[in-house]
Design a protein around this motif. Structure first.
Motif, PDB file in Angstrom:
ATOM      1  N   UNK A   5     -29.238 -54.488  21.351  1.00 50.66           N
ATOM      2  CA  UNK A   5     -29.081 -55.932  21.990  1.00 50.66           C
ATOM      3  C   UNK A   5     -29.712 -57.028  21.032  1.00 50.66           C
ATOM      4  N   UNK A   6     -30.714 -56.357  20.284  1.00 47.35           N
ATOM      5  CA  UNK A   6     -31.488 -57.422  19.542  1.00 47.35           C
ATOM      6  C   UNK A   6     -30.328 -57.771  18.170  1.00 47.35           C
ATOM      7  N   UNK A   9     -27.545 -60.305  19.257  1.00 49.91           N
ATOM      8  CA  UNK A   9     -28.118 -61.429  19.357  1.00 49.91           C
ATOM      9  C   UNK A   9     -28.186 -62.414  18.156  1.00 49.91           C
ATOM     10  N   UNK A  10     -29.140 -61.243  17.236  1.00 45.04           N
ATOM     11  CA  UNK A  10     -29.335 -61.967  15.880  1.00 45.04           C
ATOM     12  C   UNK A  10     -28.276 -62.402  15.175  1.00 45.04           C
ATOM     13  N   UNK A  11     -27.168 -61.439  15.050  1.00 49.16           N
ATOM     14  CA  UNK A  11     -25.989 -61.532  14.409  1.00 49.16           C
ATOM     15  C   UNK A  11     -25.354 -62.986  14.445  1.00 49.16           C
ATOM     16  N   UNK A  12     -25.195 -62.816  16.029  1.00 51.67           N
ATOM     17  CA  UNK A  12     -24.602 -64.123  16.626  1.00 51.67           C
ATOM     18  C   UNK A  12     -25.208 -65.454  16.024  1.00 51.67           C
ATOM     19  N   UNK A  13     -26.527 -65.317  16.327  1.00 51.89           N
ATOM     20  CA  UNK A  13     -27.453 -66.349  15.654  1.00 51.89           C
ATOM     21  C   UNK A  13     -27.047 -66.638  14.144  1.00 51.89           C
ATOM     22  N   UNK A  14     -26.965 -65.814  13.553  1.00 56.28           N
ATOM     23  CA  UNK A  14     -26.945 -66.154  12.015  1.00 56.28           C
ATOM     24  C   UNK A  14     -25.386 -66.428  11.696  1.00 56.28           C
ATOM     25  N   UNK A  35     -27.799 -52.800  13.027  1.00 58.75           N
ATOM     26  CA  UNK A  35     -29.012 -52.350  14.223  1.00 58.75           C
ATOM     27  C   UNK A  35     -30.342 -52.351  13.277  1.00 58.75           C
ATOM     28  N   UNK A  36     -30.223 -51.719  11.959  1.00 60.03           N
ATOM     29  CA  UNK A  36     -31.384 -51.759  11.409  1.00 60.03           C
ATOM     30  C   UNK A  36     -32.145 -53.236  10.795  1.00 60.03           C
ATOM     31  N   UNK A  37     -30.978 -53.898  10.080  1.00 58.46           N
ATOM     32  CA  UNK A  37     -31.412 -55.489   9.590  1.00 58.46           C
ATOM     33  C   UNK A  37     -31.651 -56.316  10.745  1.00 58.46           C
ATOM     34  N   UNK A  38     -30.589 -56.476  11.514  1.00 56.84           N
ATOM     35  CA  UNK A  38     -30.625 -57.452  12.781  1.00 56.84           C
ATOM     36  C   UNK A  38     -31.361 -56.980  13.886  1.00 56.84           C
ATOM     37  N   UNK A  39     -31.573 -55.783  14.045  1.00 59.63           N
ATOM     38  CA  UNK A  39     -32.227 -55.525  15.268  1.00 59.63           C
ATOM     39  C   UNK A  39     -33.590 -54.635  15.222  1.00 59.63           C
ATOM     40  N   UNK A  40     -34.074 -54.425  13.828  1.00 56.09           N
ATOM     41  CA  UNK A  40     -35.380 -54.072  13.566  1.00 56.09           C
ATOM     42  C   UNK A  40     -35.931 -54.796  12.399  1.00 56.09           C
TER      43      UNK A  40
END
Length: 251
Positions: A5-6, A9-14, A35-40
């Protein structure tokens, strides 16, 4: 939220609501990446998204991964970085990666800026003139590294003193003195640049100490190098962390 989920959300923000093209051909790989870059990684440590995107830009410029650099210029604008901050971060690469690679990166930035109707050239951030670039650069150099700079100038062989003069006037006079980014940010970005080079451990250690001297603590440096990991890989990341731990042995 979990990391899946993170990451969404982060990908859409960027980057907005689009789907990465790699999902059409390599969905498993794209899931691992996102998931690694944008989720962690984006959630580790004490840096904000603006600082993270500046780090991403300079590491991508250093590695000459230009398609990804171009995408992250858009991301940098989306998180609130100004055109001046973006340009200054990439200009900061020039003393370490050379002019040709820096010009390649600048060309990608300019394409994005033109597509978004950002007027070029942007406002000059220059602070030095021909008659004072050495003195102002030396002053910044001394602020970062202290009296060791005097010893470097005095101890250089006569046929290599020009290199020390170039360091003061070009690297620190022409670039570090510019408006647009503060000294702490420039020095943090430089650490990421020289770490991404992969064969400059002496310079990495010097810039770890320089970062400490201008007020960046160990946690900040570890976060900056961790954020660089997806773009420069584990070997260079581990080498940089070893340098940090050697210069700053305590927690």
């Amino acid at each position: 939220m979990d990391r899946v989920e993170k990451s969404k959300e982060k990908y859409n923000q960027l980057f907005g609501d689009g789907v990465p093209a790699a999902y059409a051909t390599d969905p498993d790989f794209q899931d691992i990446l996102s998931r690694f870059i944008f989720g962690e990684v984006f959630y580790q440590g004490n840096l904000d998204d603006k600082q993270r995107e500046l780090i991403t830009l300079v590491v991508l410029a250093t590695n000459q991964t230009l398609p990804q650099l171009k995408a992250h210029v858009g991301a940098a604008l989306n998180v609130g970085l100004t055109p001046i901050e973006i340009k200054e971060a990439v200009y900061q690469c020039a003393p370490y990666i050379g002019f040709p690679k820096t010009l390649n990166a600048i060309s990608e930035i300019n394409e994005v800026f033109k597509s978004k109707n950002i007027v070029l050239p942007i406002e000059s951030q220059k602070q030095v003139e021909e008659n004072n670039r050495f003195d102002k650069g030396l002053a910044v150099q001394m602020e970062i590294f202290g009296d060791v700079i005097t010893k470097m100038h005095e101890g250089a062989p006569s046929n290599q003193k020009h290199i020390q003069e170039y360091l003061s006037s070009f690297c620190f006079g022409d670039f570090y003195t510019r408006f647009g980014l503060d000294l702490k940010t420039r020095e943090m970005l430089t650490l990421c640049i020289v770490s991404a080079l992969g064969s400059a451990e002496g310079q990495v250690k010097s810039h770890v100490q320089g970062n400490l001297n201008v007020g960046n603590d160990k946690e900040t440096l570890i976060t900056a190098i961790t954020h660089s990991l997806p773009y420069m890989g584990f070997p260079r990341t581990l080498n940089a962390l070893n340098c940090i731990n050697e210069v700053i042995p305590k927690n």
